[in-house]
Design a protein around this motif. Structure first.
Motif, PDB file in Angstrom:
ATOM      1  N   PRO A  28       0.955  -1.154  -0.021  1.00 18.18           N
ATOM      2  CA  PRO A  28      -0.055  -0.056   0.028  1.00 18.18           C
ATOM      3  C   PRO A  28       0.941   1.318   0.053  1.00 18.18           C
ATOM      4  O   PRO A  28       2.107   1.370   0.797  1.00 18.18           O
ATOM      5  CB  PRO A  28      -0.870  -0.142   1.184  1.00 18.18           C
ATOM      6  CG  PRO A  28      -0.650  -1.614   1.642  1.00 18.18           C
ATOM      7  CD  PRO A  28       0.659  -2.103   1.070  1.00 18.18           C
ATOM      8  N   LEU A  29       0.494   2.108  -0.788  1.00 21.84           N
ATOM      9  CA  LEU A  29       1.159   3.417  -0.800  1.00 21.84           C
ATOM     10  C   LEU A  29       2.525   3.386  -1.796  1.00 21.84           C
ATOM     11  O   LEU A  29       2.875   4.361  -2.752  1.00 21.84           O
ATOM     12  CB  LEU A  29       1.269   4.225   0.513  1.00 21.84           C
ATOM     13  CG  LEU A  29       0.240   4.590   1.307  1.00 21.84           C
ATOM     14  CD1 LEU A  29       0.531   5.252   2.594  1.00 21.84           C
ATOM     15  CD2 LEU A  29      -0.824   5.381   0.545  1.00 21.84           C
ATOM     16  N   LEU A  30       3.448   2.472  -1.374  1.00 23.65           N
ATOM     17  CA  LEU A  30       4.558   2.414  -1.867  1.00 23.65           C
ATOM     18  C   LEU A  30       4.700   1.592  -3.295  1.00 23.65           C
ATOM     19  O   LEU A  30       5.667   1.750  -4.190  1.00 23.65           O
ATOM     20  CB  LEU A  30       5.830   1.700  -1.221  1.00 23.65           C
ATOM     21  CG  LEU A  30       6.009   2.498   0.160  1.00 23.65           C
ATOM     22  CD1 LEU A  30       7.097   1.797   1.157  1.00 23.65           C
ATOM     23  CD2 LEU A  30       6.711   3.833   0.050  1.00 23.65           C
ATOM     24  N   GLY A  31       3.528   0.845  -3.560  1.00 23.64           N
ATOM     25  CA  GLY A  31       3.539  -0.036  -4.589  1.00 23.64           C
ATOM     26  C   GLY A  31       4.663  -1.063  -4.667  1.00 23.64           C
ATOM     27  O   GLY A  31       4.943  -1.648  -3.819  1.00 23.64           O
ATOM     28  N   HIS A  32       5.518  -1.295  -5.881  1.00 22.36           N
ATOM     29  CA  HIS A  32       6.450  -2.058  -6.019  1.00 22.36           C
ATOM     30  C   HIS A  32       7.742  -1.433  -5.838  1.00 22.36           C
ATOM     31  O   HIS A  32       8.775  -1.865  -5.882  1.00 22.36           O
ATOM     32  CB  HIS A  32       6.584  -2.559  -7.636  1.00 22.36           C
ATOM     33  CG  HIS A  32       5.149  -3.436  -7.740  1.00 22.36           C
ATOM     34  ND1 HIS A  32       4.049  -2.989  -8.268  1.00 22.36           N
ATOM     35  CD2 HIS A  32       4.886  -4.754  -7.402  1.00 22.36           C
ATOM     36  CE1 HIS A  32       3.002  -3.960  -8.214  1.00 22.36           C
ATOM     37  NE2 HIS A  32       3.735  -4.929  -7.777  1.00 22.36           N
ATOM     38  N   LEU A  33       7.799  -0.190  -5.262  1.00 21.69           N
ATOM     39  CA  LEU A  33       8.967   0.584  -5.167  1.00 21.69           C
ATOM     40  C   LEU A  33       9.939  -0.206  -4.431  1.00 21.69           C
ATOM     41  O   LEU A  33      11.233  -0.074  -4.599  1.00 21.69           O
ATOM     42  CB  LEU A  33       8.747   2.136  -4.649  1.00 21.69           C
ATOM     43  CG  LEU A  33       9.808   3.168  -4.676  1.00 21.69           C
ATOM     44  CD1 LEU A  33      10.468   3.238  -5.987  1.00 21.69           C
ATOM     45  CD2 LEU A  33       9.414   4.238  -4.031  1.00 21.69           C
ATOM     46  N   PRO A  34       9.669  -0.608  -2.892  1.00 19.76           N
ATOM     47  CA  PRO A  34      10.784  -1.242  -2.343  1.00 19.76           C
ATOM     48  C   PRO A  34      11.342  -2.387  -3.314  1.00 19.76           C
ATOM     49  O   PRO A  34      12.762  -2.633  -3.093  1.00 19.76           O
ATOM     50  CB  PRO A  34      10.059  -1.901  -1.265  1.00 19.76           C
ATOM     51  CG  PRO A  34       8.809  -0.877  -1.066  1.00 19.76           C
ATOM     52  CD  PRO A  34       8.247  -0.466  -2.546  1.00 19.76           C
ATOM     53  N   GLU A  35      10.621  -3.172  -3.882  1.00 23.78           N
ATOM     54  CA  GLU A  35      11.356  -4.228  -4.814  1.00 23.78           C
ATOM     55  C   GLU A  35      11.876  -3.869  -5.646  1.00 23.78           C
ATOM     56  O   GLU A  35      13.087  -4.354  -5.996  1.00 23.78           O
ATOM     57  CB  GLU A  35      10.039  -5.322  -5.150  1.00 23.78           C
ATOM     58  CG  GLU A  35      10.699  -6.463  -5.854  1.00 23.78           C
ATOM     59  CD  GLU A  35       9.545  -7.150  -6.620  1.00 23.78           C
ATOM     60  OE1 GLU A  35       9.688  -8.095  -7.168  1.00 23.78           O
ATOM     61  OE2 GLU A  35       8.313  -7.117  -6.225  1.00 23.78           O
ATOM     62  N   ILE A  36      11.837  -2.686  -6.507  1.00 26.92           N
ATOM     63  CA  ILE A  36      12.475  -2.223  -7.549  1.00 26.92           C
ATOM     64  C   ILE A  36      13.797  -1.696  -7.236  1.00 26.92           C
ATOM     65  O   ILE A  36      14.797  -1.984  -7.939  1.00 26.92           O
ATOM     66  CB  ILE A  36      11.476  -1.178  -8.211  1.00 26.92           C
ATOM     67  CG1 ILE A  36      10.620  -1.971  -8.947  1.00 26.92           C
ATOM     68  CG2 ILE A  36      12.582  -0.462  -9.178  1.00 26.92           C
ATOM     69  CD1 ILE A  36       9.545  -0.659  -9.430  1.00 26.92           C
ATOM     70  N   ARG A  37      13.517  -0.944  -5.887  1.00 19.85           N
ATOM     71  CA  ARG A  37      14.876  -0.699  -5.250  1.00 19.85           C
ATOM     72  C   ARG A  37      15.916  -1.734  -4.818  1.00 19.85           C
ATOM     73  O   ARG A  37      17.172  -1.570  -5.032  1.00 19.85           O
ATOM     74  CB  ARG A  37      14.532   0.375  -4.057  1.00 19.85           C
ATOM     75  CG  ARG A  37      14.319   1.538  -4.452  1.00 19.85           C
ATOM     76  CD  ARG A  37      14.025   2.909  -3.619  1.00 19.85           C
ATOM     77  NE  ARG A  37      15.442   3.004  -3.030  1.00 19.85           N
ATOM     78  CZ  ARG A  37      15.702   3.830  -2.281  1.00 19.85           C
ATOM     79  NH1 ARG A  37      14.835   4.490  -1.696  1.00 19.85           N
ATOM     80  NH2 ARG A  37      16.701   3.966  -1.725  1.00 19.85           N
ATOM     81  N   ARG A  38      15.477  -2.696  -4.118  1.00 22.43           N
ATOM     82  CA  ARG A  38      15.912  -3.695  -3.775  1.00 22.43           C
ATOM     83  C   ARG A  38      16.646  -4.721  -4.632  1.00 22.43           C
ATOM     84  O   ARG A  38      17.893  -5.117  -4.882  1.00 22.43           O
ATOM     85  CB  ARG A  38      15.046  -4.592  -2.834  1.00 22.43           C
ATOM     86  CG  ARG A  38      15.952  -5.775  -2.081  1.00 22.43           C
ATOM     87  CD  ARG A  38      15.081  -6.418  -1.173  1.00 22.43           C
ATOM     88  NE  ARG A  38      13.819  -7.401  -2.041  1.00 22.43           N
ATOM     89  CZ  ARG A  38      12.619  -6.617  -1.792  1.00 22.43           C
ATOM     90  NH1 ARG A  38      12.455  -5.600  -1.042  1.00 22.43           N
ATOM     91  NH2 ARG A  38      11.525  -7.411  -2.435  1.00 22.43           N
ATOM     92  N   ALA A  39      15.945  -4.894  -5.760  1.00 22.40           N
ATOM     93  CA  ALA A  39      16.450  -5.990  -6.947  1.00 22.40           C
ATOM     94  C   ALA A  39      15.699  -5.438  -8.259  1.00 22.40           C
ATOM     95  O   ALA A  39      14.810  -5.892  -8.774  1.00 22.40           O
ATOM     96  CB  ALA A  39      16.142  -7.303  -6.587  1.00 22.40           C
ATOM     97  N   THR A  40      16.429  -4.329  -8.701  1.00 17.85           N
ATOM     98  CA  THR A  40      15.677  -3.884 -10.172  1.00 17.85           C
ATOM     99  C   THR A  40      15.616  -4.994 -11.357  1.00 17.85           C
ATOM    100  O   THR A  40      14.451  -5.118 -11.911  1.00 17.85           O
ATOM    101  CB  THR A  40      16.255  -2.664 -10.464  1.00 17.85           C
ATOM    102  OG1 THR A  40      16.578  -1.851  -9.581  1.00 17.85           O
ATOM    103  CG2 THR A  40      15.927  -2.019 -11.688  1.00 17.85           C
ATOM    104  N   LEU A  41      16.647  -5.455 -11.488  1.00 17.85           N
ATOM    105  CA  LEU A  41      16.945  -6.470 -12.747  1.00 17.85           C
ATOM    106  C   LEU A  41      16.067  -7.533 -12.412  1.00 17.85           C
ATOM    107  O   LEU A  41      15.169  -7.944 -13.299  1.00 17.85           O
ATOM    108  CB  LEU A  41      18.291  -6.734 -13.037  1.00 17.85           C
ATOM    109  CG  LEU A  41      18.612  -7.948 -14.151  1.00 17.85           C
ATOM    110  CD1 LEU A  41      17.936  -7.170 -15.433  1.00 17.85           C
ATOM    111  CD2 LEU A  41      19.809  -8.269 -14.247  1.00 17.85           C
ATOM    112  N   PRO A  42      15.907  -8.343 -11.291  1.00 15.48           N
ATOM    113  CA  PRO A  42      15.113  -9.348 -10.898  1.00 15.48           C
ATOM    114  C   PRO A  42      13.759  -8.848 -11.306  1.00 15.48           C
ATOM    115  O   PRO A  42      12.827  -9.743 -11.828  1.00 15.48           O
ATOM    116  CB  PRO A  42      15.490  -9.869  -9.728  1.00 15.48           C
ATOM    117  CG  PRO A  42      16.850  -9.428  -9.539  1.00 15.48           C
ATOM    118  CD  PRO A  42      16.969  -8.144 -10.190  1.00 15.48           C
ATOM    119  N   PHE A  43      13.120  -7.668 -10.806  1.00 10.28           N
ATOM    120  CA  PHE A  43      11.776  -7.196 -10.857  1.00 10.28           C
ATOM    121  C   PHE A  43      11.398  -6.990 -12.483  1.00 10.28           C
ATOM    122  O   PHE A  43      10.241  -7.694 -12.776  1.00 10.28           O
ATOM    123  CB  PHE A  43      11.706  -5.858 -10.225  1.00 10.28           C
ATOM    124  CG  PHE A  43      10.326  -4.876 -10.430  1.00 10.28           C
ATOM    125  CD1 PHE A  43       9.190  -5.490  -9.636  1.00 10.28           C
ATOM    126  CD2 PHE A  43      10.143  -4.153 -11.589  1.00 10.28           C
ATOM    127  CE1 PHE A  43       7.937  -5.025  -9.609  1.00 10.28           C
ATOM    128  CE2 PHE A  43       8.947  -3.754 -11.626  1.00 10.28           C
ATOM    129  CZ  PHE A  43       7.822  -4.230 -10.771  1.00 10.28           C
TER     130      PHE A  43
END
Length: 108
Positions: free
Chosen positions: A13-28
């Motif tokens: 909620p609110l952040l969407g997929h941003l934490p996952e993109i920041r943590r692992a951009t290519l795998p995302f």
């Protein structure tokens, strides 16, 4: 051929997929490619679509570029990177594209 984007699983909620993109951009984005040719995801408060199919990318960037407008995220980049090919809309974008086109065509 452009298709209706599929909803990317996950996100907060609110952040969407941003934490996952920041943590692992290519795998995302590799996961986005496996999800489908066009994937809808949230980049913080911004709704985004990742186009992963080469034919759809060509249709979007070459054949139908006049059918689409740049969004708020791209407009927000202008103070950081200036007004150019990425941030310009309509007529200015058309002029910028003409300027860079020769760099993408191999002369024999």
């Amino acid at each position: 051929m452009l298709t209706t984007p599929l909803l990317m699983s996950g996100g907060m909620p609110l952040l969407g997929h941003l934490p996952e993109i920041r943590r692992a951009t290519l795998p995302f984005f590799m996961r986005a490619m496996r999800t489908g040719p066009a994937v809808y995801y949230k980049f913080g408060p911004f709704a985004s679509v990742a186009i992963t199919d080469p034919d759809a990318i060509k249709a979007l960037l070459v054949e139908r570029h006049d059918d689409f407008e740049k969004g708020a995220f791209t407009a927000g980049l202008e103070p950081l990177i200036g007004r150019g090919l990425l941030t310009a809309d309509r007529e200015m974008n058309k002029r910028q594209r003409k300027l860079v086109a020769p760099a993408f065509h191999h002369q024999r």
